[in-house]
Design a protein around this motif. Structure first.
Motif, mmCIF file in Angstrom:
data_model
loop_
_atom_site.group_PDB
_atom_site.id
_atom_site.type_symbol
_atom_site.label_atom_id
_atom_site.label_comp_id
_atom_site.label_asym_id
_atom_site.label_seq_id
_atom_site.Cartn_x
_atom_site.Cartn_y
_atom_site.Cartn_z
ATOM 1 N N LEU A 123 34.582 37.751 43.722
ATOM 2 C CA LEU A 123 34.934 38.671 42.730
ATOM 3 C C LEU A 123 33.885 39.928 43.141
ATOM 4 O O LEU A 123 32.881 39.805 43.196
ATOM 5 C CB LEU A 123 34.481 38.292 41.438
ATOM 6 N N LEU A 153 32.588 43.493 38.497
ATOM 7 C CA LEU A 153 33.183 43.066 37.088
ATOM 8 C C LEU A 153 31.927 43.690 36.379
ATOM 9 O O LEU A 153 30.812 43.375 36.459
ATOM 10 C CB LEU A 153 33.721 41.796 36.903
ATOM 11 N N VAL A 159 40.270 36.275 31.988
ATOM 12 C CA VAL A 159 40.241 36.165 33.197
ATOM 13 C C VAL A 159 41.186 35.219 33.521
ATOM 14 O O VAL A 159 41.498 34.309 32.634
ATOM 15 C CB VAL A 159 38.738 35.660 33.643
ATOM 16 N N VAL A 205 41.165 40.261 34.116
ATOM 17 C CA VAL A 205 41.032 40.411 35.735
ATOM 18 C C VAL A 205 41.476 39.024 35.821
ATOM 19 O O VAL A 205 41.500 37.972 35.675
ATOM 20 C CB VAL A 205 39.281 39.941 35.605
#
Lengths: 404, 235
Positions: free
Chosen positions: B35, B38, B48, B224
């Motif tokens: 990732l 964020l 998510v 996300v």
């Protein structure tokens, strides 16, 4: 919510296992407590009882310990007899402050009947040093009358109130033939917590009036005694008088009651106490192992619980402490149960111990109980160490998965 | 006190270049989480998404400090979660993070009140006593009359509400929810989700929620998406 509460909640979730383990620890603690207090009470009582006479004159060929047990504790048969002349010689000795003759061989409903003189009540005392003659309900017997003074327990269990009449039975055990002579109870001793509470005292001359105890034609000088208790003018005279009588007295042997009691306590009672202490220690150890195994086995099923606690912010040290606390709290419960059981048992045994052996089981909770409780809690903590280490190392993430 | 001001103003969650690898059975290593960045502001709610194996749950575990990161940085409430010892991560999690699990993870034998109070046991002491805070939180989720009920005496929907109360009673900075409605039927799931989002909003807690349920995801404007390792390899 603190960790102790959390530990308690953890134990509460397993009520049966918790109750059984606490019971086991409780039984071990109770046994240890009874052994300790019983031993202490026995030592105290025996030493108090042996304190009355500096020396005993006992039959020459009998057992010294048997004479002490028979004369001071009334729990054994007299070890034979010694001649009246030995009593006369002791009484004439300038070092002797008081000489108390004893003649025994009969019982009243299981209570030892003791032929003696008034000197007995002036010489012997209770644990506080108060002579037996103090606080008598009624009065002491006339030296040659068929009158009796009874110990408090003998009065209660034998139904011997003032004015009651009694007939004694032959022999030191129950079931002997009853003699025809009758004595009237004129005095009851106050409770002393000593073997004196269990005996029936009659004037020495009347003992010889019992059929078969002395030839009808005998003179006082021909009579025989079970023992003579001697109080000396000063304690330091004890060993010298002992040595002199040991070498110079043809038909009697001097006995040091305190030494015999010490020998009994060290030689017989102490090993027995060691065995019982070992047994109670073993019970506690097995209880501790039970806690260890129990906690260890439950960890397999508690991995998720530990992981959840960690997810809520508990550190590994918290988990370690929590499991150690579970062992400690479990043992604390067991220990408290043990103290209650132990003191209950001692209270239940006290009347029997006093009636049978003259041992006063006074078990006041004190330092020993606190140490026992502390030890048991420590045992629980120690038992929790290994499971706690395993709990400390339990992985978190893998045990939070729905299927874990 | 500049540091304190920074911490108070910092975002609820800040992630930079986060990665996590697992050893696979063949002896190699697989990157299960990747990732790049964020950030969640205080009170912000983000979902998510991603297929099974894309690292959604791993992300929550790393953010919560239950697993260490192999690379990158995570800050929760302005404090670094990565690069710290396990005990330090535990402290930070206790202070800032509340977690709602898919399987609720209520401990059998603990009443609803004890369960929620337990959730605050390891937090630094706050002004309000834990038991009162637990009582208030259970009242907020509609279980004020079930304080002394055990999990087995509650319905699944009520159990999840207890879990929500446990996560939020201590007013955390960030709530992590891992498929919180997966064990519930549609009606209960909807109610549970509404409760979770509104309770977070009231307490000013940011919410990072993992789900693959479209009906859940619809409620979150900001999402996300995590990719599978194979997708990342092909990219």
């Amino acid at each position: 919510m603190n960790l102790v509460t959390l530990a308690w909640l953890g134990l509460r979730r397993r009520p049966l296992a918790t109750a059984l383990t606490a019971l086991y620890i409780g039984l071990g603690s109770a046994l240890a407590l009874v052994v300790w207090h019983g031993h202490a009470a026995t030592q105290r009582s025996f030493r108090d009882a042996a304190r009355g006479h500096d020396l005993l004159l006992a039959p020459k060929n009998g057992s010294a310990l048997q004479s002490v047990l028979a004369t001071l504790f009334f729990v054994d048969d007299p070890a034979g007899t010694l001649p009246w002349s030995a009593y006369e010689r002791a009484r004439a000795d300038v070092r002797v402050r008081s000489a108390v003759p004893y003649a025994m061989g009969d019982t009243y409903r299981g209570h030892r009947v003791v032929g003696t003189t008034l000197a007995h009540f002036e010489t012997l005392s209770d644990a506080s040093g108060r002579p037996l003659a103090d606080g008598v309900t009624g009065r002491l017997f006339e030296p040659e009358a068929f009158e009796a003074v009874v110990g408090s327990l003998a009065a209660r269990t034998g139904g011997l109130g003032l004015g009651a009449e009694l007939q004694v039975s032959h022999g030191t055990r129950e079931g002997g033939a009853q003699h025809a002579e009758r004595w009237k109870v004129v005095g009851v001793l106050r409770p002393t917590g000593t073997p004196q509470d269990r005996a029936v005292f009659i004037p020495l001359p009347t003992f010889y009036e019992i059929e078969g105890h002395a030839p009808a034609t005998s003179t006082p000088g021909e009579r025989r005694l079970s023992a003579v208790g001697l109080r000396l003018g000063a304690p330091h005279l004890r060993l010298a008088a002992y040595a002199e009588w040991r070498d110079g007295e043809p038909e009697a042997q001097p006995v040091l009651p305190a030494d015999e009691v010490l020998r009994l306590l060290d030689g017989v009672v102490a090993p027995l106490v060691k065995v019982l202490e070992g047994v109670s220690g073993l019970v506690l150890l097995v209880g501790g192992l039970g806690i260890l195994v129990g906690l260890y086995n439950t960890l397999q099923g508690r991995r998720r619980e530990i992981a959840v606690l960690r997810a809520l912010g508990a550190r590994p040290a918290h988990i370690f402490t929590l499991i150690v606390l579970e062992g400690s709290v479990l043992c604390l419960l067991g220990g408290l149960l043990g103290l209650a059981l132990g003191h209950g048992l001692l209270a239940a045994l006290a009347p029997w111990a006093l009636a049978s052996y003259g041992v006063r089981l006074e078990a006041v909770p004190g330092l020993v109980d606190a140490w026992l409780l502390l030890g048991v809690v420590g045992l629980g903590a120690a038992a929790g160490l290994l499971p706690a280490w395993r709990g400390y190392r339990t992985p978190v993430a893998s045990n939070l998965a729905p299927g874990a | 006190m500049p540091a304190a001001v920074d911490t108070l103003r910092a975002p609820a969650l800040r992630i930079r270049g986060l990665s996590r690898w697992f050893d696979d059975p063949e002896g190699g290593r697989t990157q299960v989480l990747d990732l790049p960045s964020l950030e969640l502001a205080r009170g912000e709610q983000v979902a998510v998404t991603g297929e099974s194996g894309s690292g959604k749950t791993t992300l929550l575990h790393v953010v919560a400090g239950l697993l260490p990161a192999d690379g990158g940085e995570v800050e929760v409430g302005g404090e670094a979660m990565t690069g710290r010892s396990e005990a330090a991560r535990d402290r930070l999690r206790a202070r800032h993070v509340g977690i709602v699990f898919q399987a609720f993870h209520l401990l059998p034998g603990l009443t609803a009140l004890e369960t929620v109070a337990l959730g605050m046991t390891f937090r630094p002491a706050s002004g309000q006593p834990a038991r009162q805070a637990a009582r208030d939180a259970l009242g907020r989720v509609g279980l004020g009359d079930r304080l002394h009920h055990l999990p087995a005496q509650l319905s699944t929907g009520q159990q999840q509400r207890v879990a929500i109360a446990r996560a939020l009673a201590g007013s955390p900075t960030l709530v992590l929810a891992d498929e919180p409605t997966a064990s519930l039927d549609a009606a209960r799931a909807e109610a549970c989700l509404a409760l979770l989002t509104s309770f977070c909003a009231e307490r000013g807690a940011a919410l990072l929620l993992v789900s693959h349920d479209p009906s859940v995801l619809r409620r979150f404007p900001r999402q996300v998406a995590l990719r599978l390792p194979s997708e990342r390899a092909g990219a």
